[in-house]
Design an enzyme around this catalytic site. Structure first.
Site, PDB file in Angstrom:
ATOM      1  N   HIS A 269      60.565  84.568  84.599  1.00  0.00           N
ATOM      2  CA  HIS A 269      60.253  83.489  85.554  1.00  0.00           C
ATOM      3  C   HIS A 269      61.543  83.182  86.316  1.00  0.00           C
ATOM      4  CE1 HIS A 269      58.294  80.150  87.306  1.00  0.00           C
ATOM      5  NE2 HIS A 269      58.218  79.309  86.293  1.00  0.00           N
ATOM      6  N   HIS A 308      54.534  90.496  90.921  1.00  0.00           N
ATOM      7  CA  HIS A 308      54.168  89.090  90.840  1.00  0.00           C
ATOM      8  C   HIS A 308      52.740  88.981  90.358  1.00  0.00           C
ATOM      9  CE1 HIS A 308      53.654  84.879  91.955  1.00  0.00           C
ATOM     10  NE2 HIS A 308      54.974  84.821  91.944  1.00  0.00           N
ATOM     11  N   ASP A 364      62.884  86.438  93.805  1.00  0.00           N
ATOM     12  CA  ASP A 364      64.149  86.581  93.087  1.00  0.00           C
ATOM     13  C   ASP A 364      64.930  87.827  93.454  1.00  0.00           C
ATOM     14  OD1 ASP A 364      64.036  84.250  91.512  1.00  0.00           O
ATOM     15  OD2 ASP A 364      62.458  85.173  90.323  1.00  0.00           O
TER      16      ASP A 364
HETATM   17  N1  CMC Z   1      58.907  96.984  87.169  1.00  0.00           N
HETATM   18  C1  CMC Z   1      58.172  98.030  86.708  1.00  0.00           C
HETATM   19  N2  CMC Z   1      56.874  97.932  86.397  1.00  0.00           N
HETATM   20  C2  CMC Z   1      56.281  96.746  86.558  1.00  0.00           C
HETATM   21  C3  CMC Z   1      56.975  95.619  87.050  1.00  0.00           C
HETATM   22  C4  CMC Z   1      58.337  95.779  87.363  1.00  0.00           C
HETATM   23  N3  CMC Z   1      59.039  94.760  87.823  1.00  0.00           N
HETATM   24  N4  CMC Z   1      56.136  94.574  87.100  1.00  0.00           N
HETATM   25  C5  CMC Z   1      54.953  95.010  86.667  1.00  0.00           C
HETATM   26  N5  CMC Z   1      55.036  96.322  86.331  1.00  0.00           N
HETATM   27  C6  CMC Z   1      53.942  97.196  85.889  1.00  0.00           C
HETATM   28  C7  CMC Z   1      53.593  96.936  84.448  1.00  0.00           C
HETATM   29  O1  CMC Z   1      54.324  97.762  83.581  1.00  0.00           O
HETATM   30  C8  CMC Z   1      52.119  97.216  84.444  1.00  0.00           C
HETATM   31  O2  CMC Z   1      51.957  98.620  84.445  1.00  0.00           O
HETATM   32  P1  CMC Z   1      50.734  99.285  83.612  1.00  0.00           P
HETATM   33  O3  CMC Z   1      49.497  98.798  84.289  1.00  0.00           O
HETATM   34  O4  CMC Z   1      50.971 100.741  83.752  1.00  0.00           O
HETATM   35  O5  CMC Z   1      50.881  98.778  82.222  1.00  0.00           O
HETATM   36  C9  CMC Z   1      51.649  96.725  85.799  1.00  0.00           C
HETATM   37  O6  CMC Z   1      52.800  96.830  86.644  1.00  0.00           O
HETATM   38  C10 CMC Z   1      51.155  95.290  85.791  1.00  0.00           C
HETATM   39  O7  CMC Z   1      52.158  94.477  85.214  1.00  0.00           O
HETATM   40  P2  CMC Z   1      51.906  93.181  84.365  1.00  0.00           P
HETATM   41  O8  CMC Z   1      53.053  92.956  83.447  1.00  0.00           O
HETATM   42  O9  CMC Z   1      50.530  93.265  83.744  1.00  0.00           O
HETATM   43  O10 CMC Z   1      51.841  92.101  85.499  1.00  0.00           O
HETATM   44  P3  CMC Z   1      51.972  90.550  85.299  1.00  0.00           P
HETATM   45  O11 CMC Z   1      51.196  89.923  86.370  1.00  0.00           O
HETATM   46  O12 CMC Z   1      51.678  90.162  83.901  1.00  0.00           O
HETATM   47  O13 CMC Z   1      53.545  90.296  85.505  1.00  0.00           O
HETATM   48  C11 CMC Z   1      55.618  89.734  86.386  1.00  0.00           C
HETATM   49  C12 CMC Z   1      54.102  89.714  86.588  1.00  0.00           C
HETATM   50  C13 CMC Z   1      56.322  88.976  87.507  1.00  0.00           C
HETATM   51  C14 CMC Z   1      55.965  89.049  85.057  1.00  0.00           C
HETATM   52  C15 CMC Z   1      56.092  91.218  86.351  1.00  0.00           C
HETATM   53  O14 CMC Z   1      55.788  91.853  87.579  1.00  0.00           O
HETATM   54  C16 CMC Z   1      57.569  91.357  86.016  1.00  0.00           C
HETATM   55  O15 CMC Z   1      57.935  91.368  84.833  1.00  0.00           O
HETATM   56  N6  CMC Z   1      58.459  91.443  87.059  1.00  0.00           N
HETATM   57  C17 CMC Z   1      59.875  91.473  86.835  1.00  0.00           C
HETATM   58  C18 CMC Z   1      60.378  90.073  86.547  1.00  0.00           C
HETATM   59  C19 CMC Z   1      60.428  89.223  87.798  1.00  0.00           C
HETATM   60  O16 CMC Z   1      60.879  89.660  88.849  1.00  0.00           O
HETATM   61  N7  CMC Z   1      59.990  87.963  87.660  1.00  0.00           N
HETATM   62  C20 CMC Z   1      60.029  86.996  88.763  1.00  0.00           C
HETATM   63  C21 CMC Z   1      58.656  86.565  89.183  1.00  0.00           C
HETATM   64  S1  CMC Z   1      58.658  85.715  90.733  1.00  0.00           S
HETATM   65  C22 CMC Z   1      59.455  84.244  90.469  1.00  0.00           C
HETATM   66  C23 CMC Z   1      58.779  83.341  89.513  1.00  0.00           C
HETATM   67  O17 CMC Z   1      57.652  82.936  89.755  1.00  0.00           O
HETATM   68  O18 CMC Z   1      59.419  83.016  88.524  1.00  0.00           O
END
Ligand code: CMC
Length: 443
Positions: A269, A308, A364
């Site tokens: 986050h 996201h 971010d």
């Molecule tokens: N790098 C590589 N792969 C990713 C990433 C990433 N940053 N984000 C998602 N994926 C992949 C993930 O491995 C999954 O692949 P598969 O379907 O093959 O298993 C797919 O994309 C869907 O990911 P998810 O984890 O189910 O998606 P989510 O909606 O639960 O997660 C997130 C959203 C923001 C937590 C995630 O994209 C992430 O960890 N990003 C990096 C951390 C980040 O930048 N966070 C800041 C968010 S914006 C500011 C805020 O609101 O705080």
């Protein structure tokens, strides 16, 4: 038959048919409760571990269309606010629902600046942290402690008290944040200068040395102010959900905001901007980008600052931030990490892994590069997120408190543990090795 705003469900276990109303494109999960196999059955639940498809409130504050990359506060597009507004005015809009006229803005500014000072005991309190304490830890602890300074904040159903706590929190959080930074640097605390803007005063409390009056650089002051606008609210994200969940117990807003700051601290986050810089520093050069992209695709770490839960398109905030970066570099000099970030973005946006998962830069991805160029240590990055988000948290809190549909948050669970079993005296229990799975599962 068409045209009815209802959903018909046939339970194939019993053959029974149910008609459930649809309102605002949603069904009420509680309506599923009537779907039972027999009289003992507690009724059907919806299972949504991370609330990925569950609305927990009706809100008038922030609108996001993740597919189109749209963000609006109270109906105003984020691009217009970033270009024309200032943080304090946007905070007013978020908290009160309308943009202020000149008179109301002056009163709001006065009301916030009246509350920039903190109780002297807070200074002693901050002193109690270890020399290397993370400023987010200091923020969580200090904001939580503020509930003991303002016991009147318990009157959550009193409008005047809610207004007062809102002004206090928006007014004081830059002071606590700046003091957490000064503590980290071993520098004396700087008291607020209410002649300066909200952001200018924050910069003064951070960076004033021996000069009589701190003069913020106007480009950096404006850049920070725009970054504050972009972070002011973001509907039901992790920290806002934490705030609403904790506040639903009717605790005071300082305790609820402390919980929100704690949620924001996490690397998925608000901690992501810190994680982005650490990642860029680890990559170290543009030439190593392809190697790292390969790692991220194989699940070895994540491309921080990408992806996201809601945006399945370019985060509109990231677009604005990318532009600000160059304005800031005109003053500070270029942060070389921007080249690595641009290359990561270029390659990722052409790569099928990222395209198919709709992973784009989020807020971010570029913010940390700007903060670092301005001289902030990485540990301050999530703090810079928490300061402006306080307006959003307070607006969400007030909305929750006034919403007659809200009750204490109490999700359900699907129990998958042991069925009933009976206590065996310790000497008669099986050897722990026989129960290894059960024990390790519990840790
Ligand atoms: N790098 C590589 N792969 C990713 C990433 C990433 N940053 N984000 C998602 N994926 C992949 C993930 O491995 C999954 O692949 P598969 O379907 O093959 O298993 C797919 O994309 C869907 O990911 P998810 O984890 O189910 O998606 P989510 O909606 O639960 O997660 C997130 C959203 C923001 C937590 C995630 O994209 C992430 O960890 N990003 C990096 C951390 C980040 O930048 N966070 C800041 C968010 S914006 C500011 C805020 O609101 O705080």
């Amino acid at each position: 038959m068409t045209g009815r705003n209802t959903l018909t469900i046939i339970d194939n276990r019993t053959g029974k048919q149910y008609e459930i109303p649809i309102e605002h494109n949603a069904i009420r999960a509680a309506d599923l409760k009537q779907i039972k196999v027999n009289d003992e059955d507690p009724g059907l639940l919806s299972y949504d571990p991370a609330l990925t498809n569950t609305a927990t409130c009706k809100s008038r504050i922030t609108f996001i269309d993740g597919e189109k990359g749209i963000l609006r506060y109270r109906g105003y597009p984020i691009e217009e606010l970033a270009e024309k507004s200032n943080y304090l005015e946007t905070a007013y809009l978020i908290v009160k629902g309308e943009l202020p006229d000149v008179k109301h803005f002056a009163a709001w500014r006065q009301n916030i600046t009246n509350h920039t000072m903190v109780h002297e005991n807070i200074k002693t309190f901050i002193e109690g942290f270890r020399y290397d304490a993370h400023p987010m830890g200091i923020l969580v602890g200090t904001i939580g402690a503020m509930s003991t300074f303002y016991p009147d904040a318990k009157n959550i159903h009193d409008l005047e008290s809610r207004r007062l706590q809102t002004r206090r929190l928006i007014g004081k959080i830059p002071t606590i944040a700046a003091w957490a930074y000064r503590k980290m640097r071993g520098l004396p605390y700087v008291y607020p200068d209410n002649d300066l803007s909200y952001t200018g005063n924050f910069m003064s409390m951070l960076w004033k040395m021996t000069e009589l009056k701190y003069k913020p650089d106007p480009v950096l002051e404006r850049a920070l102010d725009v970054l504050f606008i972009l972070h002011a609210d973001h509907e039901q994200n992790c920290s806002t959900n934490a705030l609403r969940s904790v506040a639903s117990s009717q605790v005071d807003p300082y305790s609820a905001v402390a919980a929100a700051v704690a949620a924001l601290y996490g690397p998925l986050h608000g901690g992501a901007n810190e994680a982005v810089i650490r990642m860029l520093m680890e990559i170290g050069s543009v030439s190593r980008v392809p190697e790292y992209i390969k790692k991220f695709k194989s699940g070895e770490g994540r491309l921080m600052g990408f992806g996201h839960r809601v945006y399945k398109n370019y985060d509109p905030r990231a677009k604005i931030i990318k532009k600000i970066a160059y304005e800031v570099f005109e003053v500070t000099g270029k942060n070389p990490l921007i080249d690595i970030a641009l290359e990561l973005e270029r390659i990722a946006l052409q790569d099928d892994y990222f395209i198919s998962r709709k992973l784009y830069p989020n807020v971010d991805f570029y913010s940390g590069i700007i903060y670092q160029a301005m001289g902030f240590p990485v540990t301050m990055f999530p703090v810079l997120f928490a300061i402006p988000r306080t307006a959003g948290w307070m607006a969400q809190w007030a909305e929750l408190v006034r919403d007659p549909e809200q009750k204490i948050t109490r999700p359900r669970q699907i129990y998958i543990g042991e069925p009933e079993r009976h206590y065996i005296p310790i000497e008669e229990r099986p050897e722990p090795t026989q129960r290894e799975d059960a024990v390790s599962e519990a840790i």
